[in-house]
Design a protein around this motif. Structure first.
Motif, short mmCIF file in Angstrom:
data_model
loop_
_atom_site.label_atom_id
_atom_site.label_comp_id
_atom_site.label_asym_id
_atom_site.label_seq_id
_atom_site.Cartn_x
_atom_site.Cartn_y
_atom_site.Cartn_z
N LYS A 160 0.83 -1.21 0.00
CA LYS A 160 0.00 0.00 0.00
C LYS A 160 0.87 1.26 0.00
O LYS A 160 0.55 2.24 -0.68
N LEU A 161 1.95 1.23 0.76
CA LEU A 161 2.86 2.37 0.76
C LEU A 161 3.49 2.56 -0.61
O LEU A 161 3.66 3.68 -1.09
N ALA A 162 3.83 1.44 -1.25
CA ALA A 162 4.42 1.51 -2.58
C ALA A 162 3.46 2.13 -3.58
O ALA A 162 3.85 2.96 -4.40
N MET A 163 2.19 1.74 -3.51
CA MET A 163 1.20 2.28 -4.43
C MET A 163 0.90 3.76 -4.16
O MET A 163 0.41 4.47 -5.04
N ALA A 164 1.20 4.21 -2.95
CA ALA A 164 0.89 5.60 -2.59
C ALA A 164 2.01 6.57 -2.94
O ALA A 164 1.79 7.78 -3.01
N THR A 165 3.22 6.06 -3.17
CA THR A 165 4.34 6.96 -3.44
C THR A 165 4.44 7.30 -4.92
O THR A 165 4.06 6.49 -5.78
N THR A 166 4.92 8.49 -5.22
CA THR A 166 5.09 8.90 -6.62
C THR A 166 6.51 8.65 -7.11
O THR A 166 6.79 8.83 -8.28
N SER A 167 7.38 8.24 -6.21
CA SER A 167 8.76 7.95 -6.58
C SER A 167 8.87 6.50 -7.05
O SER A 167 8.60 5.57 -6.29
N GLU A 168 9.26 6.29 -8.30
CA GLU A 168 9.33 4.94 -8.84
C GLU A 168 10.41 4.12 -8.15
O GLU A 168 10.25 2.92 -7.93
N SER A 169 11.54 4.75 -7.78
CA SER A 169 12.60 4.01 -7.09
C SER A 169 12.15 3.55 -5.71
O SER A 169 12.42 2.43 -5.30
N SER A 170 11.43 4.45 -5.00
CA SER A 170 10.89 4.07 -3.68
C SER A 170 9.85 2.97 -3.82
O SER A 170 9.78 2.05 -3.00
N LYS A 171 9.05 3.07 -4.87
CA LYS A 171 8.01 2.07 -5.11
C LYS A 171 8.64 0.69 -5.32
O LYS A 171 8.21 -0.31 -4.73
N GLN A 172 9.68 0.64 -6.14
CA GLN A 172 10.36 -0.63 -6.40
C GLN A 172 10.96 -1.21 -5.11
O GLN A 172 10.86 -2.41 -4.85
N ALA A 173 11.58 -0.34 -4.32
CA ALA A 173 12.22 -0.80 -3.07
C ALA A 173 11.19 -1.35 -2.10
O ALA A 173 11.41 -2.37 -1.45
N LEU A 174 10.03 -0.67 -1.99
CA LEU A 174 8.98 -1.12 -1.07
C LEU A 174 8.38 -2.44 -1.52
O LEU A 174 8.12 -3.33 -0.70
N ILE A 175 8.14 -2.58 -2.83
CA ILE A 175 7.60 -3.84 -3.34
C ILE A 175 8.59 -4.98 -3.13
O ILE A 175 8.21 -6.09 -2.75
N ALA A 176 9.87 -4.68 -3.34
CA ALA A 176 10.90 -5.69 -3.13
C ALA A 176 10.97 -6.11 -1.67
O ALA A 176 11.14 -7.29 -1.35
N LYS A 177 10.83 -5.14 -0.77
CA LYS A 177 10.85 -5.45 0.66
C LYS A 177 9.65 -6.32 1.03
O LYS A 177 9.78 -7.26 1.82
#
Length: 267
Positions: A160-177
């Protein structure tokens, strides 16, 4: 019907429901969705809606039985045990433990998982373990379920945090985590899908962003917030008029093509 039978009222703490065995295998426990609705303090119609919206995820006779849309013996069982509310009743669902676990992923709240822990510990598995005099298995099963549920909740929160962020790098890191939490392996996903804002599509098609949104709404391209589909996904972006973040629908290549095709038909 695998010796389907009502075994009476079950009580787990303050939870009361109709105990049912069979249907999914010999001595396998099952639960009526109408009882699940009461346990979760939600209308039966809402729980049925959530199931119907995700019906393809529930496998017949493994996850779910619909007494009114199955074989005649199932309907007769429902009639004999007064499970049909009225002539307007369309579904009388029965869920296995596996089916209930799938429903919990759809409901997705802490209360749901806490209730599931109680039901698995004391209803679905406890009787068999006690009957076989295997208390250590009960404890092991309880700890395993608690760990799995905690990991699922944590992974879902990261998603959910990944889907809420606009930063693609942060999104990838959160999904990976989140993947690491569930599988123990961390792999940064490669983003293959390109997304377009309404402004980018408007510029390419030489129309206004408002026009893009109107066409998308007419075609029903947008998913319910905060979801996604083949035409795009919702993301949060900073408003140009304030510091607040506002939801923005981003279009996939297929979404762009749908807008372009509709624009040609109305041109």
């Amino acid at each position: 019907m695998n010796d389907l039978k009502v075994i009476g009222k079950e009580h787990i703490g303050k939870i009361e429901f109709t105990g049912i065995e069979g249907g999914f295998g010999k001595n396998k426990k099952a639960m009526l969705v109408k009882d699940i609705a009461q346990i979760h303090n939600q209308p039966l119609s809402e729980i049925n809606r959530r199931i119907n919206d995700n019906r393809s995820r529930f496998k017949n006779n493994i996850d779910i039985i619909d007494f009114l849309n199955g074989s005649e013996p199932f309907r007769k069982f429902a009639e004999d045990n007064d499970l049909i509310g009225s002539n307007r009743t369309q579904h009388v669902y029965l869920l296995s433990e596996r089916g209930y676990a799938k429903l919990l992923k759809i409901l997705d709240d802490d209360k749901a998982w806490d209730i599931y822990d109680q039901l698995v510990d004391n209803y679905f598995n406890m009787r068999v373990a006690i009957k076989n005099n295997e208390p250590s298995l009960v404890q092991q099963r309880r700890l395993s379920i608690m760990e799995e549920n905690a990991a699922t909740r944590k992974a879902n929160m990261l998603y959910k945090l990944a889907m809420a962020t606009t930063s693609e790098s942060s999104k990838q890191a959160l999904i990976a985590k989140g993947a690491e939490v569930l599988t123990g392996e961390m792999e940064i996903p490669i983003l293959k899908e390109k997304y377009y804002s309404a402004g980018e599509i408007a510029k390419e098609l030489n129309i206004s962003g408002k026009k893009v949104g109107m066409i998308a709404n007419e075609l029903g391209l947008k998913a319910e917030q905060p979801g996604q589909n083949e035409y795009g996904r919702w993301a949060n972006s900073k408003s140009k008029y304030s510091d607040k973040e506002v939801p923005q629908w981003l279009y996939t290549e297929k979404g762009l093509r749908a807008i372009k095709k509709e624009l040609k038909t109305i041109a």
